[in-house]
Design a protein around this motif. Structure first.
Motif, PDB file in Angstrom:
ATOM      1  N   TYR A 123       0.596  -1.382   0.029  1.00 28.48           N
ATOM      2  CA  TYR A 123      -0.053  -0.064  -0.159  1.00 28.48           C
ATOM      3  C   TYR A 123       0.944   1.145   0.421  1.00 28.48           C
ATOM      4  O   TYR A 123       1.691   1.483   1.097  1.00 28.48           O
ATOM      5  N   LEU A 124       0.674   1.254  -0.864  1.00 28.48           N
ATOM      6  CA  LEU A 124       1.363   3.093  -0.454  1.00 28.48           C
ATOM      7  C   LEU A 124       0.715   4.615  -0.960  1.00 28.48           C
ATOM      8  O   LEU A 124      -0.328   4.203  -1.691  1.00 28.48           O
ATOM      9  N   VAL A 125       1.575   5.332  -0.439  1.00 31.21           N
ATOM     10  CA  VAL A 125       0.367   6.571  -0.660  1.00 31.21           C
ATOM     11  C   VAL A 125       1.109   8.045  -1.745  1.00 31.21           C
ATOM     12  O   VAL A 125       3.010   7.867  -1.383  1.00 31.21           O
ATOM     13  N   GLY A 126       0.601   9.139  -2.322  1.00 30.72           N
ATOM     14  CA  GLY A 126       0.888   9.993  -2.970  1.00 30.72           C
ATOM     15  C   GLY A 126       0.847  11.025  -2.509  1.00 30.72           C
ATOM     16  O   GLY A 126       0.044  10.777  -2.415  1.00 30.72           O
ATOM     17  N   VAL A 127       1.693  11.946  -2.266  1.00 27.61           N
ATOM     18  CA  VAL A 127       0.741  13.276  -2.004  1.00 27.61           C
ATOM     19  C   VAL A 127      -0.212  13.490  -2.317  1.00 27.61           C
ATOM     20  O   VAL A 127      -1.206  13.895  -1.766  1.00 27.61           O
ATOM     21  N   SER A 128      -0.215  13.482  -3.932  1.00 27.23           N
ATOM     22  CA  SER A 128      -1.698  14.424  -4.584  1.00 27.23           C
ATOM     23  C   SER A 128      -2.279  13.239  -4.953  1.00 27.23           C
ATOM     24  O   SER A 128      -3.566  13.716  -5.512  1.00 27.23           O
ATOM     25  N   ASP A 129      -1.864  12.205  -4.997  1.00 26.45           N
ATOM     26  CA  ASP A 129      -2.706  11.004  -5.747  1.00 26.45           C
ATOM     27  C   ASP A 129      -3.233  10.044  -5.045  1.00 26.45           C
ATOM     28  O   ASP A 129      -3.811   9.283  -5.571  1.00 26.45           O
ATOM     29  N   GLY A 130      -3.302   9.973  -3.620  1.00 22.84           N
ATOM     30  CA  GLY A 130      -3.762   8.627  -3.318  1.00 22.84           C
ATOM     31  C   GLY A 130      -3.312   7.400  -3.099  1.00 22.84           C
ATOM     32  O   GLY A 130      -2.334   7.732  -2.437  1.00 22.84           O
ATOM     33  N   LEU A 131      -3.989   6.123  -2.405  1.00 18.63           N
ATOM     34  CA  LEU A 131      -3.815   5.087  -2.124  1.00 18.63           C
ATOM     35  C   LEU A 131      -3.681   4.268  -3.115  1.00 18.63           C
ATOM     36  O   LEU A 131      -4.120   4.656  -3.957  1.00 18.63           O
ATOM     37  N   HIS A 132      -2.432   3.461  -3.823  1.00 19.47           N
ATOM     38  CA  HIS A 132      -2.177   2.652  -4.539  1.00 19.47           C
ATOM     39  C   HIS A 132      -2.098   1.496  -4.279  1.00 19.47           C
ATOM     40  O   HIS A 132      -0.992   1.058  -3.429  1.00 19.47           O
ATOM     41  N   ILE A 133      -2.552   0.440  -4.824  1.00 25.60           N
ATOM     42  CA  ILE A 133      -2.630  -0.752  -4.120  1.00 25.60           C
ATOM     43  C   ILE A 133      -1.972  -1.405  -4.893  1.00 25.60           C
ATOM     44  O   ILE A 133      -2.244  -2.434  -6.651  1.00 25.60           O
ATOM     45  N   VAL A 134      -0.697  -2.584  -4.839  1.00 26.09           N
ATOM     46  CA  VAL A 134      -0.443  -3.590  -5.245  1.00 26.09           C
ATOM     47  C   VAL A 134       0.553  -4.613  -5.079  1.00 26.09           C
ATOM     48  O   VAL A 134       0.509  -5.300  -4.166  1.00 26.09           O
ATOM     49  N   ASP A 135       0.439  -6.012  -6.374  1.00 25.30           N
ATOM     50  CA  ASP A 135       0.427  -6.926  -5.979  1.00 25.30           C
ATOM     51  C   ASP A 135       1.574  -7.244  -5.789  1.00 25.30           C
ATOM     52  O   ASP A 135       3.022  -7.073  -7.295  1.00 25.30           O
ATOM     53  N   LEU A 136       2.223  -7.976  -4.926  1.00 26.20           N
ATOM     54  CA  LEU A 136       3.585  -8.255  -4.986  1.00 26.20           C
ATOM     55  C   LEU A 136       3.534  -9.403  -3.994  1.00 26.20           C
ATOM     56  O   LEU A 136       4.904 -10.317  -4.302  1.00 26.20           O
ATOM     57  N   GLU A 137       2.549 -10.470  -5.193  1.00 25.41           N
ATOM     58  CA  GLU A 137       2.640 -11.682  -5.154  1.00 25.41           C
ATOM     59  C   GLU A 137       3.850 -12.446  -5.696  1.00 25.41           C
ATOM     60  O   GLU A 137       4.604 -13.714  -5.330  1.00 25.41           O
TER      61      GLU A 137
END
Length: 528
Positions: free
Chosen positions: A209-223
């Protein structure tokens, strides 16, 4: 010495000093300083020529015009009413001998290298207020830095201070030592993430789960760590007005998963991320104080069912029970008793066994017992140093000794090892330190037993061996910052910024402002 507030650094990409009532300058160029700064060079504007500055400290041997000015520069500022940092960039112009550049992330209308000076000036009207930033560097120091004066004017009121600037380039070392880059991710090639600063990362299982200053929350699959893939995205609710700066992830008793997001507008934004492909905002809390509409939360920390909220709006920390994430319950709060006199706010914190270690900007590292959250009480603090821009810490135990790995965020900010055992003979004192170079600042920290993962902005990620806390030693690094391209050199704070550790797979997750998510492995040396 007063330090500048950090609250707007990521939004504005610089730290600015409030102006003094008077301005100084030298329209005659004789070093006397006539006090007007009104452009004796002929332009008629505030500080539009080197002659508007007091040049008494320049000296005939200055020869700044003999240096190559092209590149990114970080500066240490000292003004009558405080201290801070600045960033500027100098680029070649369209024709021979012409220069362009950035001052505080915006284009400068004047960049000149002539007559023994490097001069930059930026003027802008912001919210109806005329602002001028002018830099005159006129002396080369023995260590290769360049020094001079800087003027900052707001609505015609100017303050002039001293400035020493250092070129920032990637360190002359291998990109990686005892670390391997597994993958890098900022979205698929056909749909990359918006150009915004990535600021922090957390994971649950094989999901990041990553946050960008003005871009919100990105959820990334690392399987497959070598093949990241986007799963979901939760944008900020108020584009252009709202920024996220931190993320923490919580597994609720009912099997649901929630992300807590630090918003500079609405406090803590709670998102149901049980289905990572469809994150849903649930609520935001706490409510604004009476007479205000904004709740500026900068960072968060989770211990068990308690969420600790660094709320800049109240200049303190609030504690909530989030066992039911959609119904947070306020348990208590702590505000340092001298905040009203000296200023400051809780920038970040770590918590261990109910003891909160608060990074109190302007005040230092403040240790608070929150075992009874309704009656938190201070047990000690580390404040025996100047420019207390306390920014981040993580507490660990080494050989039965409890220590805080602590970092400020400033010029020459670095790692300090603090003894935080109240019963120790060195309680709340610095016992060790580590630094790369003064022009680059440390950022976030995570300690894992006798290792510390330290994000170090332009110096990427540094891994420290803490087995001897009085002598922390770097055992691995990854230089994530490239400094290449038009988006670089816009702020003091860019490069390695957030970090998490996937203990199950022994992966290091690095958030880089410009590159997004970097997945790394750490080759652990068998000895220091």
């Amino acid at each position: 010495m007063r330090n500048l507030s950090h609250a707007a650094i990521l939004a504005a990409a610089f730290t600015a000093l409030a102006p003094a009532a008077a301005c100084s300058g030298d329209d005659d160029g004789d070093g006397s300083g006539d006090g007007s700064g009104d452009g004796g060079g002929g332009g008629g504007g505030l500080f539009d020529d080197p002659s508007d500055f007091d040049r008494g400290s320049c000296g005939p041997e200055a020869a700044v015009d003999a240096i190559d000015p092209i590149g990114i520069w970080h500066a240490d500022l000292s003004f009558p009413d405080g201290a801070g940092v600045a960033t500027f960039r100098v680029d070649p112009g369209a024709s021979a001998g012409e220069l362009t550049g950035l001052v505080y992330s915006s284009e400068a209308e004047a960049v000149r290298l002539a007559g023994g000076d490097l001069f930059l000036r930026r003027e802008v009207d912001f919210d109806g207020v005329n602002q001028v930033f002018a830099i005159d560097l006129c002396r080369v120091e023995e260590d290769g830095s360049v020094s001079g004066q800087m003027a900052q004017c707001y609505g015609g009121d100017c303050s002039v201070g001293q400035i020493t600037a250092y070129r920032v380039a990637r360190l002359d070392e291998p990109e990686a030592e005892n670390m391997t880059l597994v993958s890098e991710w900022r979205g698929p090639e056909d749909a990359p993430w918006d150009e915004t600063l990535t600021v922090n990362v957390r994971h649950r299982g094989t999901v990041a789960y990553l946050v960008g200053v003005s871009d919100g929350l990105h959820i990334v699959d690392l399987e497959d760590p070598a093949q990241p893939a986007d799963l979901g995205h939760l944008p900020v609710a108020f584009p252009g007005e709202e920024s996220f700066n931190d993320v923490k992830v919580y597994d609720a008793a009912d099997g649901k998963v929630y992300a807590f997001l630090a918003s500079d507008l609405r406090g803590v934004v709670v998102a149901d991320v049980t289905d990572p492909t469809d994150p849903i905002e649930v609520l935001a809390f706490p409510s604004p104080s009476v007479g205000t509409s904004r709740v500026n939360v900068h960072t968060l920390f989770l211990e068990g069912d308690r969420l600790y909220v660094a709320n800049i709006s109240i200049a303190g920390v609030q504690i909530f029970d989030i066992a039911a994430p959609d119904q947070p319950v306020a348990l208590g709060a702590y505000v340092h008793p001298t905040v009203g006199t000296f200023g400051g706010f809780v920038h970040d914190l770590s918590v261990r066994d109910g003891v909160a270690y608060l990074d109190y900007w302007n005040l230092g590292l403040v240790v608070v017992d929150t075992s009874d959250p309704a009656e938190p009480h201070r047990v000690g603090e580390f404040d025996d140093y100047s420019r207390r821009t306390s920014h981040s810490n993580w507490v660990t135990e080494v050989g039965g000794r409890r220590i805080a790995v602590h970092g400020d965020e400033d010029f020459d900010a670095h790692v300090r090892i603090i003894d935080v055992d109240p019963g120790s003979s060195t309680a709340f004192q610095e016992i060790g330190s580590y630094r790369t170079r003064p022009q680059v600042s440390v950022h976030n920290i995570m300690a894992i037993d006798e290792l510390a993962l330290v994000t170090y902005y332009q110096d990427g990620l540094r891994v420290l061996d803490l087995s001897d806390p009085e002598d922390p030693v770097e055992i691995a690094h990854f230089d994530s910052w490239t400094g290449v391209g038009p988006d670089y050199g816009r702020g003091f704070f860019e490069g390695g910024i957030g970090v998490d550790h996937d203990a199950g797979r022994d992966l290091v997750l690095l958030a880089d402002t410009h590159r997004g998510l970097l997945v790394l492995t750490l080759d652990r040396p068998t000895a220091r």
